[in-house]
Write an enzyme that holds these catalytic residues in place. Structure first.
Site, PDB file in Angstrom:
ATOM      1  N   ASP A  36     -24.059 -43.759  56.169  1.00 32.38           N
ATOM      2  CA  ASP A  36     -23.442 -43.694  57.256  1.00 32.38           C
ATOM      3  C   ASP A  36     -24.664 -43.337  58.359  1.00 32.38           C
ATOM      4  O   ASP A  36     -25.421 -42.417  58.010  1.00 32.38           O
ATOM      5  CB  ASP A  36     -22.272 -42.971  57.582  1.00 32.38           C
ATOM      6  CG  ASP A  36     -21.148 -43.395  58.482  1.00 32.38           C
ATOM      7  OD1 ASP A  36     -20.090 -43.851  58.113  1.00 32.38           O
ATOM      8  OD2 ASP A  36     -21.651 -43.182  59.700  1.00 32.38           O
ATOM      9  N   VAL A  89     -18.277 -51.260  57.686  1.00 33.43           N
ATOM     10  CA  VAL A  89     -18.054 -50.528  58.977  1.00 33.43           C
ATOM     11  C   VAL A  89     -16.956 -50.849  59.926  1.00 33.43           C
ATOM     12  O   VAL A  89     -16.332 -51.724  59.533  1.00 33.43           O
ATOM     13  CB  VAL A  89     -19.341 -51.151  59.950  1.00 33.43           C
ATOM     14  CG1 VAL A  89     -20.706 -50.643  59.341  1.00 33.43           C
ATOM     15  CG2 VAL A  89     -19.398 -52.367  60.123  1.00 33.43           C
ATOM     16  N   THR A  93     -10.969 -53.558  68.110  1.00 36.31           N
ATOM     17  CA  THR A  93     -10.988 -54.694  69.280  1.00 36.31           C
ATOM     18  C   THR A  93     -11.820 -54.550  70.397  1.00 36.31           C
ATOM     19  O   THR A  93     -12.071 -53.296  70.553  1.00 36.31           O
ATOM     20  CB  THR A  93      -9.247 -54.437  69.702  1.00 36.31           C
ATOM     21  OG1 THR A  93      -8.612 -54.514  68.522  1.00 36.31           O
ATOM     22  CG2 THR A  93      -9.194 -55.568  70.680  1.00 36.31           C
ATOM     23  N   ASN A 226      -2.109 -58.755  56.667  1.00 33.42           N
ATOM     24  CA  ASN A 226      -1.728 -57.713  57.895  1.00 33.42           C
ATOM     25  C   ASN A 226      -0.824 -58.364  58.727  1.00 33.42           C
ATOM     26  O   ASN A 226       0.235 -57.538  58.894  1.00 33.42           O
ATOM     27  CB  ASN A 226      -3.054 -57.243  58.347  1.00 33.42           C
ATOM     28  CG  ASN A 226      -3.593 -55.960  57.414  1.00 33.42           C
ATOM     29  OD1 ASN A 226      -2.981 -55.721  56.271  1.00 33.42           O
ATOM     30  ND2 ASN A 226      -4.580 -55.490  57.888  1.00 33.42           N
ATOM     31  N   CYS A 278      -5.427 -50.875  61.854  1.00 39.66           N
ATOM     32  CA  CYS A 278      -5.386 -52.353  61.646  1.00 39.66           C
ATOM     33  C   CYS A 278      -4.453 -53.331  61.931  1.00 39.66           C
ATOM     34  O   CYS A 278      -4.643 -54.164  62.673  1.00 39.66           O
ATOM     35  CB  CYS A 278      -5.765 -52.444  60.190  1.00 39.66           C
ATOM     36  SG  CYS A 278      -7.418 -51.568  59.806  1.00 39.66           S
ATOM     37  N   LYS A 341       1.555 -42.390  59.917  1.00 40.03           N
ATOM     38  CA  LYS A 341       2.278 -42.418  58.632  1.00 40.03           C
ATOM     39  C   LYS A 341       2.050 -41.221  58.084  1.00 40.03           C
ATOM     40  O   LYS A 341       1.072 -40.359  58.252  1.00 40.03           O
ATOM     41  CB  LYS A 341       2.155 -43.575  57.949  1.00 40.03           C
ATOM     42  CG  LYS A 341       0.814 -43.840  57.201  1.00 40.03           C
ATOM     43  CD  LYS A 341       0.394 -44.949  56.373  1.00 40.03           C
ATOM     44  CE  LYS A 341       1.038 -44.784  55.068  1.00 40.03           C
ATOM     45  NZ  LYS A 341       0.518 -45.855  54.349  1.00 40.03           N
TER      46      LYS A 341
HETATM   47  N1  LIG Z   1      -8.575 -47.835  57.407  1.00 46.30           N
HETATM   48  C1  LIG Z   1      -7.816 -48.737  56.527  1.00 46.30           C
HETATM   49  O1  LIG Z   1      -7.113 -48.216  56.052  1.00 46.30           O
HETATM   50  C2  LIG Z   1      -8.416 -50.049  56.234  1.00 46.30           C
HETATM   51  C3  LIG Z   1      -9.667 -50.495  56.974  1.00 46.30           C
HETATM   52  N2  LIG Z   1     -10.008 -51.818  56.654  1.00 46.30           N
HETATM   53  C4  LIG Z   1     -10.992 -52.300  57.629  1.00 46.30           C
HETATM   54  O2  LIG Z   1     -12.147 -51.634  56.903  1.00 46.30           O
HETATM   55  C5  LIG Z   1     -13.284 -51.474  57.946  1.00 46.30           C
HETATM   56  C6  LIG Z   1     -13.684 -50.053  58.104  1.00 46.30           C
HETATM   57  O3  LIG Z   1     -12.444 -49.256  58.605  1.00 46.30           O
HETATM   58  P1  LIG Z   1     -12.365 -47.852  58.423  1.00 46.30           P
HETATM   59  O4  LIG Z   1     -13.051 -47.255  57.115  1.00 46.30           O
HETATM   60  O5  LIG Z   1     -11.185 -47.251  58.631  1.00 46.30           O
HETATM   61  O6  LIG Z   1     -13.384 -47.456  59.696  1.00 46.30           O
HETATM   62  P2  LIG Z   1     -14.065 -45.970  59.937  1.00 46.30           P
HETATM   63  O7  LIG Z   1     -14.196 -45.925  61.477  1.00 46.30           O
HETATM   64  O8  LIG Z   1     -13.404 -45.000  59.500  1.00 46.30           O
HETATM   65  O9  LIG Z   1     -15.650 -46.092  59.355  1.00 46.30           O
HETATM   66  C7  LIG Z   1     -16.399 -46.965  59.672  1.00 46.30           C
HETATM   67  C8  LIG Z   1     -17.965 -46.172  59.553  1.00 46.30           C
HETATM   68  O10 LIG Z   1     -18.933 -47.041  59.719  1.00 46.30           O
HETATM   69  C9  LIG Z   1     -20.031 -46.305  60.273  1.00 46.30           C
HETATM   70  N3  LIG Z   1     -21.057 -47.186  60.886  1.00 46.30           N
HETATM   71  C10 LIG Z   1     -20.838 -47.970  61.952  1.00 46.30           C
HETATM   72  N4  LIG Z   1     -21.907 -48.787  62.050  1.00 46.30           N
HETATM   73  C11 LIG Z   1     -22.997 -48.295  61.274  1.00 46.30           C
HETATM   74  C12 LIG Z   1     -24.099 -48.798  60.913  1.00 46.30           C
HETATM   75  N5  LIG Z   1     -24.692 -49.681  61.624  1.00 46.30           N
HETATM   76  N6  LIG Z   1     -24.773 -48.218  59.946  1.00 46.30           N
HETATM   77  C13 LIG Z   1     -24.078 -47.185  59.098  1.00 46.30           C
HETATM   78  N7  LIG Z   1     -22.913 -46.809  59.264  1.00 46.30           N
HETATM   79  C14 LIG Z   1     -22.135 -47.308  60.487  1.00 46.30           C
HETATM   80  C15 LIG Z   1     -19.310 -45.340  61.322  1.00 46.30           C
HETATM   81  O11 LIG Z   1     -20.149 -44.205  61.618  1.00 46.30           O
HETATM   82  C16 LIG Z   1     -18.088 -45.169  60.466  1.00 46.30           C
HETATM   83  O12 LIG Z   1     -17.971 -43.871  59.800  1.00 46.30           O
HETATM   84  C17 LIG Z   1     -12.752 -52.159  59.295  1.00 46.30           C
HETATM   85  O13 LIG Z   1     -13.103 -53.619  59.299  1.00 46.30           O
HETATM   86  C18 LIG Z   1     -11.160 -52.229  58.881  1.00 46.30           C
HETATM   87  O14 LIG Z   1     -10.492 -53.157  59.415  1.00 46.30           O
HETATM   88  C19 LIG Z   1      -9.559 -52.452  55.637  1.00 46.30           C
HETATM   89  C20 LIG Z   1      -8.455 -51.910  54.953  1.00 46.30           C
HETATM   90  C21 LIG Z   1      -7.943 -50.801  55.107  1.00 46.30           C
HETATM   91  O1  LIG Z   2      -5.753 -53.287  56.667  1.00 46.29           O
HETATM   92  C1  LIG Z   2      -5.420 -52.240  56.653  1.00 46.29           C
HETATM   93  O2  LIG Z   2      -6.037 -51.158  57.379  1.00 46.29           O
HETATM   94  C2  LIG Z   2      -4.442 -51.878  55.869  1.00 46.29           C
HETATM   95  O3  LIG Z   2      -3.097 -51.934  56.757  1.00 46.29           O
HETATM   96  C3  LIG Z   2      -1.915 -51.504  56.090  1.00 46.29           C
HETATM   97  O4  LIG Z   2      -2.203 -50.114  55.674  1.00 46.29           O
HETATM   98  P1  LIG Z   2      -2.124 -48.781  56.674  1.00 46.29           P
HETATM   99  O5  LIG Z   2      -1.887 -49.178  58.033  1.00 46.29           O
HETATM  100  O6  LIG Z   2      -3.049 -47.780  55.999  1.00 46.29           O
HETATM  101  O7  LIG Z   2      -0.627 -48.322  56.304  1.00 46.29           O
HETATM  102  P2  LIG Z   2       0.961 -49.228  56.165  1.00 46.29           P
HETATM  103  O8  LIG Z   2       1.596 -48.311  54.821  1.00 46.29           O
HETATM  104  O9  LIG Z   2       0.828 -50.575  55.856  1.00 46.29           O
HETATM  105  O10 LIG Z   2       1.728 -48.762  57.434  1.00 46.29           O
HETATM  106  C4  LIG Z   2       1.230 -49.146  58.661  1.00 46.29           C
HETATM  107  C5  LIG Z   2       2.362 -48.846  59.677  1.00 46.29           C
HETATM  108  O11 LIG Z   2       3.429 -49.542  59.456  1.00 46.29           O
HETATM  109  C6  LIG Z   2       4.771 -48.588  59.515  1.00 46.29           C
HETATM  110  N1  LIG Z   2       5.602 -49.070  58.519  1.00 46.29           N
HETATM  111  C7  LIG Z   2       5.426 -49.469  57.250  1.00 46.29           C
HETATM  112  C8  LIG Z   2       6.324 -49.806  56.397  1.00 46.29           C
HETATM  113  C9  LIG Z   2       7.728 -50.094  56.660  1.00 46.29           C
HETATM  114  O12 LIG Z   2       8.592 -50.545  56.105  1.00 46.29           O
HETATM  115  N2  LIG Z   2       7.846 -49.826  58.412  1.00 46.29           N
HETATM  116  C10 LIG Z   2       6.920 -49.219  59.044  1.00 46.29           C
HETATM  117  O13 LIG Z   2       7.307 -48.597  60.089  1.00 46.29           O
HETATM  118  C11 LIG Z   2       4.223 -47.156  58.873  1.00 46.29           C
HETATM  119  O14 LIG Z   2       4.810 -45.976  59.095  1.00 46.29           O
HETATM  120  C12 LIG Z   2       2.684 -47.196  59.668  1.00 46.29           C
HETATM  121  O15 LIG Z   2       2.652 -46.787  61.001  1.00 46.29           O
HETATM  122  C13 LIG Z   2      -1.651 -52.299  55.096  1.00 46.29           C
HETATM  123  O16 LIG Z   2      -0.635 -51.804  54.220  1.00 46.29           O
HETATM  124  C14 LIG Z   2      -2.855 -52.424  54.038  1.00 46.29           C
HETATM  125  O17 LIG Z   2      -2.697 -53.315  52.921  1.00 46.29           O
HETATM  126  C15 LIG Z   2      -4.192 -52.771  54.740  1.00 46.29           C
HETATM  127  O18 LIG Z   2      -5.373 -52.682  53.920  1.00 46.29           O
END
Ligand SMILES: NC(=O)C1=CN([C@@H]2O[C@H](COP(=O)(O)OP(=O)(O)OC[C@H]3O[C@@H](n4cnc5c(N)ncnc54)[C@H](O)[C@@H]3O)[C@@H](O)[C@H]2O)C=CC1
Ligand SMILES: O=C(O)[C@H]1O[C@H](OP(=O)(O)OP(=O)(O)OC[C@H]2O[C@@H](n3ccc(=O)[nH]c3=O)[C@H](O)[C@@H]2O)[C@H](O)[C@@H](O)[C@@H]1O
Length: 468
Positions: A36, A89, A93, A226, A278, A341
């Protein structure tokens, strides 16, 4: 097919950290390096206090760190020594320019791709882990090819979207419903790259749960998943408003429809609104892509899911104000929970932000308690409003002399509080606004609380306060 023994992941965030820790745990023969640009983030990953709170994560990291799992800021070095490079990374939006407020900002992705191109001296498999617009792989391939000084280096690009949810990341990664791998399966090299990644997952995921698809289907499937999940929440939340108006009970409606196996019981919990980094971002991105393809009606359909979510948050604020005799000026309102959550400290797009701002606009003094969210995070999220906010380290302090309590996050501990004791220290009439439907409302009413439970029949007291 290449046998993978070295992997790196660019981006040590909520996705990169846990997913790589799981690969390291399940594949002791693979060296996994997570890199990172943020030194503090990497330092935290190397410390006893990990940068994210996720149940079970500490144990997984501790089991592998220093053995086959490494965290580093040496992005270039990790790229050079790895056969497979995940890119995880952030893809937020866009805030300005074309597509502002809707399109995904691929600045970080492109910057990572340029670094990969500059540092690669041999063939690499590039894995899109970030959620990206459909056809991003095509753009990334161009960036990689045009910026790599050695024309003989081959880049095979895969899409491997992540479906983990925060708070349950470790169990989701241990036993995923499916792993999706998109690649250029129509050509030999593309298929070999898909097979190489599938083999990594096959160390713990049953083969029939590893799905392969073409690149564009895999990219789009992530946005679609999503969008469908968020749409279910907006649908049940829309029902919650109708339930309140008609005397129906949203929990009963959800249960009744959820027993239909075609609908299913999950993701039907009415709430104050969905949050998280997300859902909104990905739906806006999806709708924007539709607009770019001239599909206005399709875009509008998906925008309405976000619109309903906004409505739900503002409806909640209006209910608090109207139930409390149309004035909350200078009233102490306890906010229990700030994370989007339970079981996470993440506050990105949490409904607590919009609800909090709405209440403060009406003059409230907020008393916030969340077991995992630190005060500086709340100050960052509520910038300019801290004059009306006090953060507390215990719920007890937040509730002392409060006129009302709003439940913003479904933390389990809120259910186990002694609500009689809480009632005794609050101002009267004491209100509870349950935005997560986690409390025992009948018990609260017996104690003396005026209760608003989202999507449930409205208390006569509130009806009369609202002049109904
Ligand atoms: N947060 C979640 O639960 C989920 C997120 N995603 C997707 O995964 C991706 C990452 O999400 P998060 O892990 O939540 O983001 P995050 O913001 O927690 O982590 C991203 C990291 O990438 C680093 N970074 C950015 N540009 C860089 C570069 N050029 N070189 C090295 N490091 C760099 C940043 O410093 C940061 O630590 C997004 O596209 C998101 O939509 C998918 C599923 C679940
Ligand atoms: O792309 C992503 O970032 C992720 O987004 C969500 O995961 P997450 O946002 O971590 O958590 P969720 O459990 O989906 O909850 C999202 C929001 O919906 C709300 N929620 C969830 C379920 C429900 O029945 N009602 C409700 O209001 C939760 O409280 C929370 O605010 C998806 O569930 C994951 O599969 C996906 O990988």
């Amino acid at each position: 097919m290449v046998k993978i023994t070295t992997i790196c992941c660019i981006g040590a965030g909520y996705v990169g950290g846990p997913t790589m820790a799981m690969i390291a745990l399940k594949c002791p023969h693979i060296k996994v390096t997570v890199v990172d640009i943020s030194q503090p983030r990497i330092d935290a990953w190397n410390s006893d206090e990990l940068p994210i709170y996720e149940p079970g994560l500490d144990e997984v990291v501790k089991a592998c760190r220093g053995k086959n799992l490494f965290f580093s800021t040496d992005v270039a070095g990790a790229i050079r020594e790895s056969q497979m490079i995940f890119v995880s990374v952030n893809t937020p939006t866009k805030k300005t320019g074309l597509g502002s407020g809707k399109a995904a900002d691929l600045t970080y992705w492109e910057s990572a791709a340029r670094t990969i191109a500059a540092e690669s001296k041999d063939n690499k498999i590039i894995v899109e882990k970030s959620t990206v617009p459909v056809r991003t792989a095509e753009a990334i391939e161009k960036v990689l090819k045009r910026n790599c000084s050695d024309a003989s280096v081959q880049f095979d690009i895969l899409s491997n979207p992540e479906f983990l949810a925060e708070g349950t990341a470790i169990s989701d990664l241990t036993a995923p419903d499916r792993v999706l791998i998109g690649g250029k399966i129509e050509n030999e090299a593309g298929q070999a790259a898909v097979d190489a990644l599938a083999e990594v997952y096959a160390n713990w995921v049953p083969k029939n749960q590893i799905i392969t698809a073409n690149l564009w289907s895999a990219e789009l499937s992530k946005l679609a998943a999503n969008a469908f999940l968020a749409q279910r929440i907006s649908s049940i939340n829309a029902m919650s408003a109708l339930c309140e108006a008609t005397g129906a009970d949203v929990a009963q409606v959800a249960h009744s429809i959820g027993t239909d196996s075609r609908i299913g019981p999950k993701f039907l919990n009415a709430s104050v609104g969905f949050g998280g980094s997300c859902f909104q971002k990905d739906i806006l991105n999806l709708a924007y892509i539709c607009e770019c393809h001239g599909l206005k009606e399709v875009a509008d359909y998906w925008y309405s899911v976000v619109g309903m979510n906004d409505y739900q948050k503002s409806r909640f604020v209006r209910r608090v104000v109207s139930a409390m005799f149309n004035t909350i000026r200078n009233k102490k309102i306890a906010m229990l929970g700030f994370a989007f959550k339970k079981d996470t400290g993440d506050t990105r797009e949490t409904p607590a932000i919009d609800v909090g701002k709405g209440l403060i606009e009406d003059g409230a003094q907020l008393a916030i308690y969340d077991p995992q969210v630190k005060e500086d995070q709340i100050a960052y999220d509520m910038e300019g409003m801290m004059g009306n906010i006090t953060c507390y380290k215990t719920a007890k302090e937040a509730l002392q002399d409060a006129h009302a309590v709003t439940i913003m996050t479904e933390w389990d501990e809120f259910k186990s509080y002694d609500w009689k004791e809480i009632y005794d220290v609050m101002q009267k009439p004491a209100f509870v606004f349950d935005g997560r439907l986690i409390l025992d409302h009948d018990h609260l009413r017996e104690i003396g609380f005026i209760v608003y439970a989202l999507g449930k029949p409205i208390d006569p007291f509130i009806k009369s306060a609202e002049g109904a």
